[in-house]
Scaffold this active site. Structure first.
Site, PDB file in Angstrom:
ATOM      1  CG  ASP A  12      -1.798   1.188   1.365  1.00 36.28           C
ATOM      2  OD1 ASP A  12      -2.415   1.548   0.351  1.00 36.28           O
ATOM      3  OD2 ASP A  12      -1.911   1.782   2.450  1.00 36.28           O
ATOM      4  CB  SER A  13       0.223   4.799  -0.555  1.00 34.58           C
ATOM      5  OG  SER A  13      -0.918   4.872   0.272  1.00 34.58           O
ATOM      6  CB  CYS A  75      -2.875   0.582  -2.389  1.00 32.19           C
ATOM      7  SG  CYS A  75      -2.984   2.324  -2.811  1.00 32.19           S
ATOM      8  CD  GLU A 156      -1.197   7.205   6.703  1.00 37.92           C
ATOM      9  OE1 GLU A 156      -0.187   7.318   7.405  1.00 37.92           O
ATOM     10  OE2 GLU A 156      -1.441   6.188   6.024  1.00 37.92           O
ATOM     11  CB  CYS A 188      -9.713   4.344   0.528  1.00 34.27           C
ATOM     12  SG  CYS A 188      -8.119   4.855   1.205  1.00 34.27           S
ATOM     13  CG  HIS A 190      -5.613   4.893   4.699  1.00 37.66           C
ATOM     14  ND1 HIS A 190      -4.936   4.459   3.589  1.00 37.66           N
ATOM     15  CD2 HIS A 190      -4.682   5.456   5.511  1.00 37.66           C
ATOM     16  CE1 HIS A 190      -3.654   4.748   3.718  1.00 37.66           C
ATOM     17  NE2 HIS A 190      -3.474   5.364   4.871  1.00 37.66           N
TER      18      HIS A 190
HETATM   19  N1  DGL Z   1      -4.838   3.171   1.060  1.00 40.32           N
HETATM   20  C1  DGL Z   1      -4.832   3.782  -0.244  1.00 40.32           C
HETATM   21  C2  DGL Z   1      -5.998   3.287  -1.067  1.00 40.32           C
HETATM   22  O1  DGL Z   1      -6.594   2.257  -0.773  1.00 40.32           O
HETATM   23  C3  DGL Z   1      -4.927   5.261  -0.279  1.00 40.32           C
HETATM   24  C4  DGL Z   1      -3.894   6.042   0.366  1.00 40.32           C
HETATM   25  C5  DGL Z   1      -3.264   7.033  -0.529  1.00 40.32           C
HETATM   26  O2  DGL Z   1      -3.895   7.909  -1.120  1.00 40.32           O
HETATM   27  O3  DGL Z   1      -2.068   6.933  -0.588  1.00 40.32           O
HETATM   28  O4  DGL Z   1      -6.326   3.917  -2.046  1.00 40.32           O
END
Ligand code: DGL
Length: 267
Positions: A12-13, A75, A156, A188, A190
């Protein structure tokens, strides 16, 4: 080493993909995982496709070099912008899975909803991946998408269950795009962290779909079909990040559900 005992590689990012890692651990406790969080380049959601592809390919190479038997793009921003490229790059070396297709497949079979909302980063929503994928399987379904770019930095930064996050959640979710939805996809990795707040905003009247478990179940099915399920009782996980701060350790624990050690590495 027997290939079935090799780890699952996922990335993931940042730490968001740890919600998927936690679901994998729950569904397949025997599986070892190697996780990569590209914290030096976070967020992906505001980046161009070219940049997301470039980062994703470097991480795929890193995970392949670690001997991973399958790669999961944990991600949505990378899944929607770099899946084809990563798959082509990896070729026969390993199977590649993204976090969007299993959800589309799940929603495609579930006829109880006819007005589906999707929230995610700008990169995910602008790609149209969820909208186009769901409409292809169920053309009769309304799909309303909304980019909610403040959610990732908010999470975050640890703004959860407080006035700031409640105000941001309210500002986005009361938008007209989501007015008549009967279900909402958290597009997402997150967002499961704020699932309770989202449910509360909707007074628990709509179904809020967290993709982590759906993806983990799909991964299990694929590993089983390929005879790659691990039977070890000594599953071992490693967590790498491209930038490290003490704060990442703290939120990583919140996402994974237990304390983990993050190792910094360059890719
Ligand atoms: N967790 C990432 C996703 O599922 C998003 C986080 C980011 O924008 O870096 O898109």
């Amino acid at each position: 080493m027997n290939r079935s005992q090799a780890p699952i590689g996922l990335f993931d990012s940042g730490v968001g993909g740890l919600t998927v890692a936690a679901a994998i651990k729950k569904v397949m406790p025997n599986e070892s995982m190697i996780y990569f969080g590209d914290t030096a380049h976070l967020p992906y959601g505001d980046k161009s496709k070219e940049t997301i592809v470039q980062y994703s390919l470097s991480i795929a190479e890193f995970l392949l070099n670690k001997g991973c038997k399958i790669l999961l793009i944990a991600c949505n921003s990378a899944s929607s912008n770099a899946f084809k490229e990563v798959k082509a790059f990896v070729g026969e070396r390993a199977e590649v899975l993204n976090v969007i297709d299993p959800v589309i497949e799940f929603v495609g079979k579930d006829t109880s909803h006819s007005n589906i909302g999707v929230i995610g980063t700008k990169a995910t929503i602008n790609s149209g991946s969820y909208h186009d994928g769901i409409r292809k399987l169920r053309p009769d379904t309304e799909v309303s998408s909304l980019a909610t770019p403040l959610f990732v930095p908010m999470i975050e930064e640890g703004f959860i269950f407080d006035d700031i996050s409640n105000a941001i959640i309210r500002a986005y979710l009361s938008r007209s795009e989501l007015k008549d939805i009967d279900s909402l996809i958290l597009g997402c990795t997150h967002y499961p962290i704020i699932m309770n707040q989202i449910n509360r905003f909707f007074n628990f009247k709509i179904d809020v779909l967290d993709s982590a478990l759906i993806v983990a179940e799909k991964l299990k099915l694929i590993l089983s079909e390929k005879d790659l399920l691990s039977n070890t009782i000594n599953a071992r996980h490693q967590f790498f990040v491209s930038d490290h701060t003490d704060y990442f350790e703290i939120i990583a624990k919140m996402f994974f559900g237990e304390k983990i050690e993050l190792q910094r590495t360059m890719i």
